[in-house]
Design a protein around this motif. Structure first.
Motif, short mmCIF file in Angstrom:
data_model
loop_
_atom_site.label_atom_id
_atom_site.label_comp_id
_atom_site.label_asym_id
_atom_site.label_seq_id
_atom_site.Cartn_x
_atom_site.Cartn_y
_atom_site.Cartn_z
N LYS A 321 0.82 -1.20 0.00
CA LYS A 321 0.00 0.00 0.00
C LYS A 321 0.86 1.26 0.00
CE LYS A 321 -2.54 -0.62 3.71
NZ LYS A 321 -2.13 -1.93 4.20
N SER A 322 2.04 1.20 0.62
CA SER A 322 2.95 2.34 0.61
C SER A 322 3.46 2.59 -0.80
CB SER A 322 4.13 2.09 1.56
OG SER A 322 3.69 2.01 2.90
N ILE A 323 3.82 1.52 -1.50
CA ILE A 323 4.28 1.65 -2.89
C ILE A 323 3.15 2.14 -3.78
CG2 ILE A 323 5.03 0.30 -4.90
CD1 ILE A 323 6.77 -1.34 -3.09
N ASP A 324 1.95 1.61 -3.59
CA ASP A 324 0.82 2.02 -4.41
C ASP A 324 0.56 3.51 -4.31
OD1 ASP A 324 0.32 -0.46 -5.47
OD2 ASP A 324 -1.32 -0.96 -4.11
N ALA A 325 0.65 4.05 -3.10
CA ALA A 325 0.41 5.48 -2.93
C ALA A 325 1.40 6.30 -3.74
CB ALA A 325 0.49 5.85 -1.45
N ILE A 326 2.68 5.98 -3.60
CA ILE A 326 3.71 6.72 -4.33
C ILE A 326 3.54 6.54 -5.83
CG2 ILE A 326 6.21 6.90 -4.73
CD1 ILE A 326 6.58 6.04 -1.78
N ALA A 327 3.19 5.33 -6.26
CA ALA A 327 3.00 5.07 -7.68
C ALA A 327 1.82 5.84 -8.26
CB ALA A 327 2.79 3.57 -7.92
N HIS A 328 0.89 6.23 -7.39
CA HIS A 328 -0.24 7.06 -7.83
C HIS A 328 0.05 8.55 -7.58
CE1 HIS A 328 -2.48 3.23 -7.77
NE2 HIS A 328 -3.30 3.82 -8.61
N ALA A 329 1.35 8.88 -7.48
CA ALA A 329 1.77 10.27 -7.30
C ALA A 329 1.09 10.92 -6.11
CB ALA A 329 1.52 11.08 -8.57
N THR A 330 1.03 10.16 -5.01
CA THR A 330 0.39 10.65 -3.79
C THR A 330 1.41 10.59 -2.65
OG1 THR A 330 -1.73 9.77 -4.55
CG2 THR A 330 -1.56 10.37 -2.22
N PRO A 331 1.78 11.71 -2.07
CA PRO A 331 2.74 11.70 -0.96
C PRO A 331 2.25 10.82 0.18
CG PRO A 331 2.32 13.94 -1.72
CD PRO A 331 1.31 13.07 -2.40
N LEU A 332 3.21 10.21 0.88
CA LEU A 332 2.89 9.25 1.92
C LEU A 332 3.46 9.69 3.26
CD1 LEU A 332 1.92 6.32 2.74
CD2 LEU A 332 4.25 5.59 2.17
N VAL A 333 2.62 9.65 4.29
CA VAL A 333 3.08 9.84 5.66
C VAL A 333 2.97 8.49 6.34
CG1 VAL A 333 2.71 11.00 7.86
CG2 VAL A 333 2.34 12.24 5.72
N SER A 334 4.07 8.02 6.91
CA SER A 334 4.08 6.66 7.41
C SER A 334 5.02 6.50 8.60
CB SER A 334 4.49 5.69 6.30
OG SER A 334 4.44 4.35 6.73
N THR A 335 4.85 5.40 9.29
CA THR A 335 5.75 5.00 10.36
C THR A 335 6.98 4.32 9.75
OG1 THR A 335 4.64 2.87 10.52
CG2 THR A 335 3.83 4.63 11.95
N GLU A 336 7.94 4.04 10.60
CA GLU A 336 9.12 3.29 10.15
C GLU A 336 8.72 1.93 9.61
OE1 GLU A 336 13.51 1.82 11.86
OE2 GLU A 336 12.02 2.71 13.20
N ALA A 337 7.73 1.29 10.24
CA ALA A 337 7.26 -0.02 9.79
C ALA A 337 6.66 0.07 8.40
CB ALA A 337 6.24 -0.58 10.77
N GLY A 338 5.93 1.13 8.12
CA GLY A 338 5.29 1.29 6.82
C GLY A 338 6.25 1.64 5.71
N LEU A 339 7.46 2.10 6.08
CA LEU A 339 8.46 2.48 5.08
C LEU A 339 9.64 1.53 5.05
CD1 LEU A 339 8.41 6.36 5.56
CD2 LEU A 339 7.68 5.10 3.53
N ALA A 340 9.51 0.37 5.70
CA ALA A 340 10.57 -0.64 5.63
C ALA A 340 10.77 -1.06 4.18
CB ALA A 340 10.19 -1.85 6.48
N GLY A 341 11.99 -0.95 3.70
CA GLY A 341 12.27 -1.25 2.31
C GLY A 341 12.12 -0.07 1.38
N LEU A 342 11.54 1.03 1.89
CA LEU A 342 11.34 2.24 1.09
C LEU A 342 12.04 3.44 1.73
CD1 LEU A 342 7.53 1.82 0.31
CD2 LEU A 342 9.42 1.55 -1.31
N GLU A 343 13.09 3.17 2.48
CA GLU A 343 13.79 4.23 3.20
C GLU A 343 14.32 5.31 2.26
OE1 GLU A 343 13.83 0.62 5.81
OE2 GLU A 343 14.26 0.99 3.69
N SER A 344 14.64 4.93 1.02
CA SER A 344 15.18 5.90 0.06
C SER A 344 14.15 6.95 -0.35
CB SER A 344 15.71 5.18 -1.18
OG SER A 344 14.69 4.43 -1.81
N SER A 345 12.88 6.72 -0.05
CA SER A 345 11.83 7.69 -0.41
C SER A 345 11.64 8.77 0.64
CB SER A 345 10.50 6.96 -0.62
OG SER A 345 9.96 6.51 0.62
N ILE A 346 12.20 8.56 1.83
CA ILE A 346 11.97 9.47 2.96
C ILE A 346 12.55 10.85 2.66
CG2 ILE A 346 12.44 9.90 5.40
CD1 ILE A 346 12.52 6.83 5.76
N GLY A 347 11.73 11.85 2.83
CA GLY A 347 12.15 13.23 2.57
C GLY A 347 12.03 13.63 1.12
N ILE A 348 11.75 12.66 0.26
CA ILE A 348 11.60 12.93 -1.18
C ILE A 348 10.12 12.93 -1.55
CG2 ILE A 348 12.10 12.10 -3.51
CD1 ILE A 348 14.69 10.91 -2.37
#
Length: 409
Positions: A321-348
């Motif tokens: 669901k975290s990937i889906d949001a970004i893929a739909h050009a929608t910024p994501l606010v998430s916990t560390e658990a929700g961004l596991a594996g997507l750390e490179s997206s943080i702040g971007i």
């Protein structure tokens, strides 16, 4: 061209769970360089079989697959929606249950014999098992000249169990660390869905081949905005499962009241997927919360929101669901658990929040700053193109398959 048989009991073409999308996206890439057969070992209605055969460009087989005459008599069923469905599959399923299952509950000598027969008949180079509960097939598949065996782990299930126990819940699969490592070691290689889990498995199976294979996604247009004027729309997508229930309940309890008071314009929370109001604690604040239910058109859902949230409390796996949001050009606010594996997206294109106070402040800040929202939104496209494209995501998987096919030839 390598030959590969993907074995699963997950009806990935019929529902929208993360485990299904994992298989569906991987399959899109596999067919670009492999001769793929999907061996579906679950039970389906004729119309559901027809949908899979019609919409996927692969070979099919399965012990419950109806014959051509029956499929033709039933007719091709056009317009079947990909609604979430309850299955008895080995994927992350509905966790609102009373009795857990073990790996042994999935074992079937009849099914294993069928899979072995199909692998021999098709002389496949690689068998890809989705997921760990199908590991019992590995030993029967070790016949002379047999295929290279791969298990897609999708989650480290014993870790998931411990995380759920920490919040007073149970995982659907009752499994210990030793049981899971024994199961994974029965294959020649294991696919890990994010870096931490690749490292974890490698530490426990140091002599084993572990490949990092995340989840690919293409950028999807958001289309025309459908939000009402003078509102800040937040979105969450979740099926009916303990992890989703707990995460959105924490958000509604810890964050939502303050966001309602301090955001300008007026905030609204839109919840899509199988999760409904009656699934949640009735004492929570549901002001300005809309439950949209399951949807077929994801583009329409994301077009109706400004930002997505994933207040995940379970860190195992990679949150589709975290990937889906970004893929739909929608910024994501998430916990560390929700961004596991997507750390490179943080702040971007995503915002990391380490606690509920920070989660609340992050959303209020974005709601009150149109420029920051635009900046995060515009950054999604470049991130998807560079980090989520299939060539990058599936590079290790492709190398693994090509080498296995070369050895067999």
């Amino acid at each position: 061209m390598p030959t590969l048989m993907l074995v699963t009991d997950v009806p990935f073409w019929l529902d929208r769970r993360g485990s299904s999308e994992r298989i569906a996206e991987m399959l899109k890439y596999l067919v670009t360089f492999c001769d793929v057969t999907v061996c579906f070992i679950g039970e389906l209605k004729v119309a559901e079989w027809n949908q899979g055969l019609k919409n996927t460009d692969v070979n099919w087989c399965g012990p419950g697959m109806p014959g051509r005459a029956i499929r033709t008599a039933a007719g091709w069923v056009d317009g079947l929606t990909k609604e979430p469905r309850t299955t008895n599959s080995s994927s992350k399923k509905d966790e609102s249950f009373e009795q857990t299952v073990s790996l042994r509950d999935f074992e079937s000598h009849v099914i294993a014999d069928y899979v072995v027969g199909q692998a021999k008949k098709r002389d496949v180079d690689v068998v890809l098992l989705e997921y760990v509960a199908l590991s019992y097939m590995c030993n029967p598949l070790r016949y002379s000249g047999g295929p290279f065996l791969v298990i897609d782990s999708i989650d480290v299930m014993n870790v998931r169990s411990r995380e759920l126990e920490a919040i007073g819940e149970k995982n659907w699969l009752n499994i210990t660390l030793q049981q899971e490592m024994d199961a994974l070691s029965s294959a020649d290689a294991v696919l890990a869905i994010q870096e931490r889990e690749a490292l974890f498995i490698s530490e426990h199976l140091p002599e084993h081949l572990i490949c990092l294979v995340k989840h690919a996604a293409a950028l999807k247009s958001k289309g025309a905005k459908q939000k009402r004027p003078n509102e800040f729309a937040i979105g969450f997508v979740g099926s009916v499962g303990i992890a989703n229930k707990k995460s959105i309940e924490f958000f509604l309890k810890e964050c939502w009241p303050t966001i309602l008071r301090q955001s300008n314009p007026t905030p609204i929370l839109r919840i899509g997927g199988g999760l409904q109001k009656e699934d949640l604690d009735s004492l929570l604040n549901f002001d300005n919360v809309e439950f949209l239910g399951s949807f077929v058109d994801s583009i329409q859902f994301y077009a109706s929101i400004d930002a997505a949230i994933n207040p995940a409390v379970i860190a195992s796996g990679l949150k589709i669901k975290s990937i889906d949001a970004i893929a739909h050009a929608t910024p994501l606010v998430s916990t560390e658990a929700g961004l596991a594996g997507l750390e490179s997206s943080i702040g971007i294109c995503s915002v990391l929040s380490n606690d509920w106070h920070q989660f609340t402040d992050s959303l209020i800040s974005i709601a009150n700053s149109p420029d920051r929202l635009t900046e995060l939104t515009d950054a999604c496209a470049a991130y998807v193109e560079s980090q989520l494209n299939p060539i990058t995501v599936y590079a290790q998987l492709r190398d693994l398959i090509m080498k296995a096919a070369e050895v067999r030839s």
